[in-house]
Scaffold this motif. Structure first.
Motif, PDB file in Angstrom:
ATOM      1  N   TYR A 120      45.357  36.122  50.422  1.00 42.82           N
ATOM      2  CA  TYR A 120      44.294  36.528  49.482  1.00 42.82           C
ATOM      3  C   TYR A 120      44.431  38.030  48.995  1.00 42.82           C
ATOM      4  CZ  TYR A 120      41.225  38.481  53.102  1.00 42.82           C
ATOM      5  OH  TYR A 120      40.653  39.252  53.974  1.00 42.82           O
ATOM      6  N   SER A 121      43.966  38.323  47.797  1.00 44.87           N
ATOM      7  CA  SER A 121      44.035  39.448  47.346  1.00 44.87           C
ATOM      8  C   SER A 121      42.652  40.103  47.224  1.00 44.87           C
ATOM      9  CB  SER A 121      44.710  39.782  45.833  1.00 44.87           C
ATOM     10  OG  SER A 121      45.933  39.337  45.807  1.00 44.87           O
ATOM     11  N   ILE A 122      42.497  41.695  47.455  1.00 39.38           N
ATOM     12  CA  ILE A 122      41.232  42.123  47.494  1.00 39.38           C
ATOM     13  C   ILE A 122      41.288  43.076  45.997  1.00 39.38           C
ATOM     14  CG2 ILE A 122      39.672  43.838  48.601  1.00 39.38           C
ATOM     15  CD1 ILE A 122      40.566  43.037  51.077  1.00 39.38           C
ATOM     16  N   ASN A 123      40.337  42.721  45.144  1.00 35.44           N
ATOM     17  CA  ASN A 123      40.157  43.609  44.192  1.00 35.44           C
ATOM     18  C   ASN A 123      39.140  44.627  44.047  1.00 35.44           C
ATOM     19  OD1 ASN A 123      40.599  44.523  41.349  1.00 35.44           O
ATOM     20  ND2 ASN A 123      39.060  42.907  40.614  1.00 35.44           N
ATOM     21  N   PHE A 124      38.981  45.815  43.585  1.00 30.63           N
ATOM     22  CA  PHE A 124      37.971  46.667  43.655  1.00 30.63           C
ATOM     23  C   PHE A 124      37.821  46.867  42.194  1.00 30.63           C
ATOM     24  CE2 PHE A 124      40.878  47.472  47.257  1.00 30.63           C
ATOM     25  CZ  PHE A 124      39.794  47.757  48.332  1.00 30.63           C
ATOM     26  N   PRO A 125      36.745  45.970  41.461  1.00 33.22           N
ATOM     27  CA  PRO A 125      36.585  46.065  40.165  1.00 33.22           C
ATOM     28  C   PRO A 125      35.725  47.145  39.932  1.00 33.22           C
ATOM     29  CG  PRO A 125      35.007  44.559  41.319  1.00 33.22           C
ATOM     30  CD  PRO A 125      36.082  44.767  42.246  1.00 33.22           C
ATOM     31  N   LYS A 127      33.241  49.846  37.244  1.00 33.07           N
ATOM     32  CA  LYS A 127      32.120  49.495  36.349  1.00 33.07           C
ATOM     33  C   LYS A 127      32.562  48.924  34.839  1.00 33.07           C
ATOM     34  CE  LYS A 127      28.382  51.870  34.079  1.00 33.07           C
ATOM     35  NZ  LYS A 127      27.736  53.350  33.883  1.00 33.07           N
ATOM     36  N   ARG A 128      33.612  49.449  34.462  1.00 29.35           N
ATOM     37  CA  ARG A 128      34.378  48.966  33.238  1.00 29.35           C
ATOM     38  C   ARG A 128      34.769  47.303  33.419  1.00 29.35           C
ATOM     39  NH1 ARG A 128      39.191  52.192  29.834  1.00 29.35           N
ATOM     40  NH2 ARG A 128      39.321  50.688  28.022  1.00 29.35           N
ATOM     41  N   ASP A 129      35.562  47.295  34.469  1.00 33.83           N
ATOM     42  CA  ASP A 129      35.778  45.867  34.653  1.00 33.83           C
ATOM     43  C   ASP A 129      34.585  44.809  34.768  1.00 33.83           C
ATOM     44  OD1 ASP A 129      38.523  46.544  35.014  1.00 33.83           O
ATOM     45  OD2 ASP A 129      38.137  46.692  37.342  1.00 33.83           O
ATOM     46  N   ILE A 130      33.571  45.175  35.306  1.00 32.53           N
ATOM     47  CA  ILE A 130      32.348  44.234  35.228  1.00 32.53           C
ATOM     48  C   ILE A 130      31.595  44.048  34.031  1.00 32.53           C
ATOM     49  CG2 ILE A 130      30.167  43.965  36.447  1.00 32.53           C
ATOM     50  CD1 ILE A 130      31.197  45.320  38.983  1.00 32.53           C
ATOM     51  N   ALA A 131      31.723  45.552  33.222  1.00 30.67           N
ATOM     52  CA  ALA A 131      30.974  45.268  31.947  1.00 30.67           C
ATOM     53  C   ALA A 131      31.743  44.490  30.877  1.00 30.67           C
ATOM     54  CB  ALA A 131      30.994  46.829  31.461  1.00 30.67           C
ATOM     55  N   GLY A 132      33.150  44.482  31.226  1.00 31.15           N
ATOM     56  CA  GLY A 132      34.054  43.485  30.337  1.00 31.15           C
ATOM     57  C   GLY A 132      33.673  42.248  30.754  1.00 31.15           C
ATOM     58  N   PHE A 133      33.776  41.837  32.020  1.00 28.54           N
ATOM     59  CA  PHE A 133      33.565  40.540  32.250  1.00 28.54           C
ATOM     60  C   PHE A 133      32.196  39.990  31.976  1.00 28.54           C
ATOM     61  CE2 PHE A 133      30.785  38.295  35.583  1.00 28.54           C
ATOM     62  CZ  PHE A 133      31.389  36.970  35.688  1.00 28.54           C
ATOM     63  N   LEU A 134      31.226  40.869  31.920  1.00 34.60           N
ATOM     64  CA  LEU A 134      29.744  40.337  31.516  1.00 34.60           C
ATOM     65  C   LEU A 134      29.710  40.185  29.845  1.00 34.60           C
ATOM     66  CD1 LEU A 134      27.429  42.611  33.637  1.00 34.60           C
ATOM     67  CD2 LEU A 134      27.954  40.349  33.782  1.00 34.60           C
ATOM     68  N   GLY A 135      30.497  40.834  29.308  1.00 33.67           N
ATOM     69  CA  GLY A 135      30.657  40.766  27.854  1.00 33.67           C
ATOM     70  C   GLY A 135      31.294  39.659  27.360  1.00 33.67           C
ATOM     71  N   ASP A 202      36.516  40.648  46.014  1.00 33.03           N
ATOM     72  CA  ASP A 202      36.031  41.915  46.283  1.00 33.03           C
ATOM     73  C   ASP A 202      35.328  41.839  47.617  1.00 33.03           C
ATOM     74  OD1 ASP A 202      33.015  41.208  45.659  1.00 33.03           O
ATOM     75  OD2 ASP A 202      33.959  41.001  43.502  1.00 33.03           O
ATOM     76  N   PHE A 203      34.800  43.006  48.050  1.00 30.36           N
ATOM     77  CA  PHE A 203      34.079  43.069  49.540  1.00 30.36           C
ATOM     78  C   PHE A 203      32.820  42.271  49.505  1.00 30.36           C
ATOM     79  CE2 PHE A 203      37.276  46.044  50.730  1.00 30.36           C
ATOM     80  CZ  PHE A 203      37.624  45.439  52.057  1.00 30.36           C
ATOM     81  N   VAL A 204      31.879  42.150  48.188  1.00 20.77           N
ATOM     82  CA  VAL A 204      30.936  41.522  48.175  1.00 20.77           C
ATOM     83  C   VAL A 204      31.194  40.236  48.347  1.00 20.77           C
ATOM     84  CG1 VAL A 204      28.800  40.938  46.765  1.00 20.77           C
ATOM     85  CG2 VAL A 204      29.701  43.308  46.953  1.00 20.77           C
TER      86      VAL A 204
END
Length: 257
Positions: A120-125, A127-135, A202-204
């Motif tokens: 598996y891969s670990i991502n470090f999203p 703030k911009r990545d998360i904002a893009g996802f929510l949008g 991600d780590f969460v």
């Protein structure tokens, strides 16, 4: 050979303050002190007290969890310097390292639909990545729902939304989302994990998977509690819900400096 509680003495320092002695001998404790007040030293002495009086009896261990690697390393070195014969029973690591170790060692205990391979891969999203996802999520919703999703904070989405959502044993058991937060969290898992040949986490997410592993395996939970009758949590005031709930499952007692 063990030492009685009354005869035990600290290592490397002359003495402890009365309040520290009281907390040191408590069944569990919350220690509040400012920067530089000696919280790390107190934890090292607490470990010595538990080991040398036989309260934490071999082969039982102490798990110490910190936010930063430097803090975890510092505490590990303090215990090794003061208690070399017990250092192998003191495991000091970060929250992220601990939850990752649970997933890496026991991923085979995950329910089938949540299974994850060793690659598996670990991502470090960002703030911009998360904002893009929510949008992107909001774009497929009606106006009111879209507004609610866009109101979610990219700064806290992982810790305050993904991190408080307990994974069901089966994805199909997830209840219909009752809020924008629940909908966005379910989409986060679908898009990053459930529908991917090679999941990205991600780590969460790793924390939530570790929590699921422990919940789904009573035997593992018992083994962790037997192994770690004491858990030290450094900088407890900064602990997220996800971090606290997972560490709590591993021990009957949790120390909180």
């Amino acid at each position: 050979m063990t030492t009685s509680s009354a005869d035990w003495l600290p290592h490397g320092i002359a003495d402890l303050e009365p309040a520290a002695w009281e907390a040191l001998r408590a069944g569990s404790a919350i220690v509040t002190a400012g920067p530089g007040a000696g919280k790390s030293e107190f934890l090292a002495q607490r470990a010595g007290y538990l080991f040398e009086t036989g309260i934490c009896r071999s082969p039982q261990q102490i798990l110490a969890i910190s936010f930063k690697r430097s803090a975890a390393t510092n505490l590990r070195h303090r215990v090794a310097a003061r208690l070399p014969e017990h250092a192998h029973r003191f495991n000091s690591m970060t929250f992220d390292a601990f939850t990752k170790s649970i997933v890496d060692r026991f991923r085979g205990l995950l329910p089938k639909d949540w299974a994850i391979g060793a690659d598996y891969s670990i991502n470090f999203p960002s703030k911009r990545d998360i904002a893009g996802f929510l949008g992107d999520v909001a774009d497929g919703l009606d106006r009111e729902s879209a507004r609610a999703v866009r109101a979610l904070s990219p700064d806290t989405f992982l810790s305050n939304d993904v991190g408080v959502a307990q994974l069901p044993a089966l994805p199909s058991q997830q209840q219909k989302p009752a809020s924008a937060s629940e909908y966005a969290v379910q989409e986060w898992w679908k898009r990053n994990y459930l529908n991917e040949e090679s999941p990205t986490v991600d780590f969460v997410m790793l924390n939530r998977l570790a929590d699921l592993i422990i919940r789904c395996s009573p035997r593992l939970q018992r083994a962790l509690r037997v192994t770690y009758p004491f858990v030290f949590v450094d900088e407890f005031q900064d602990t997220t819900y996800a971090q606290y709930s997972t560490s709590r499952r591993c021990s009957v007692r949790t120390e909180q400096p």
